[in-house]
Scaffold this active site. Sequence first.
Site, short mmCIF file in Angstrom:
data_model
loop_
_atom_site.label_atom_id
_atom_site.label_comp_id
_atom_site.label_asym_id
_atom_site.label_seq_id
_atom_site.Cartn_x
_atom_site.Cartn_y
_atom_site.Cartn_z
N ASP A 114 0.89 -1.21 0.08
CA ASP A 114 -0.12 0.01 -0.06
C ASP A 114 0.93 1.17 0.09
O ASP A 114 2.10 1.22 0.39
CB ASP A 114 -1.07 -0.09 1.31
CG ASP A 114 -1.89 1.13 1.26
OD1 ASP A 114 -2.07 1.64 0.22
OD2 ASP A 114 -2.34 1.63 2.44
N ASP A 159 -0.11 4.96 1.02
CA ASP A 159 -0.42 5.84 2.16
C ASP A 159 -0.23 4.96 3.24
O ASP A 159 -0.85 4.14 3.74
CB ASP A 159 -1.70 6.49 1.99
CG ASP A 159 -1.90 7.28 0.99
OD1 ASP A 159 -1.04 8.03 0.21
OD2 ASP A 159 -2.94 7.93 0.61
#
Length: 216
Positions: free
Chosen positions: A13, A15
């Site tokens: 991922d 963020d």
Amino acid sequence: MENSNLIKAVIFDLDGVIISTDEYHYLAWKRLADETGLYFDRNMNSALRGVSRLESLNIILSRQGRQMSETDKLQLTDKKNSYYKEYLEHLSSASLTEDTANALTSLRKHGYLLAIGSSSKNARLILDRIGCGTYFDVVVDGNDIKRSKPDPEVFELAAKRLGIFPENCIVVEDSEAGIEAAVACGMRAAAVGYAAKIRCGDWNFDKLSEFAKKVV
């Protein structure tokens, strides 16, 4: 790491994992909420990790019993995104921590394919601003998918573009929704950040360097 020889690719991922933009998301949602008479705080912001802007707005509205037309929702999510992009101007290559850079370098050195699997439509913009796009063989973001996490679409597409079976991938996530998405498509999941604190991954780490040392 047990059975680490079966891992051929790592899907991150963005963020909260590669770079923390959580504060920028909070400031953008808070600014929008204040303008529209909605309540919003940091606890609510935590519940939005890993999900799309529209789904985030739906969560905010549902918690306050507010209804809104789809047209109005889109106008608000567009406004939130414009605020968020303003805050992203603060990012630079200096925003990428040495720990993260070293972890990515080590993983590539040991032959792992690396990918980004993010629900954000700003993933490529963020990667450009922090200057780390070259670490990744594949980037899949919110512009490429129809369903955000916890739906596994983003990770399935990343594995497909890498040419790797899902069972040979491990996902690194900071959100419960992301961990659920990884598990749903048969991938192992390593949790960092918020997800590690609540121990929801197959493995839980404080830093990316700790994860990299286990894998290599």
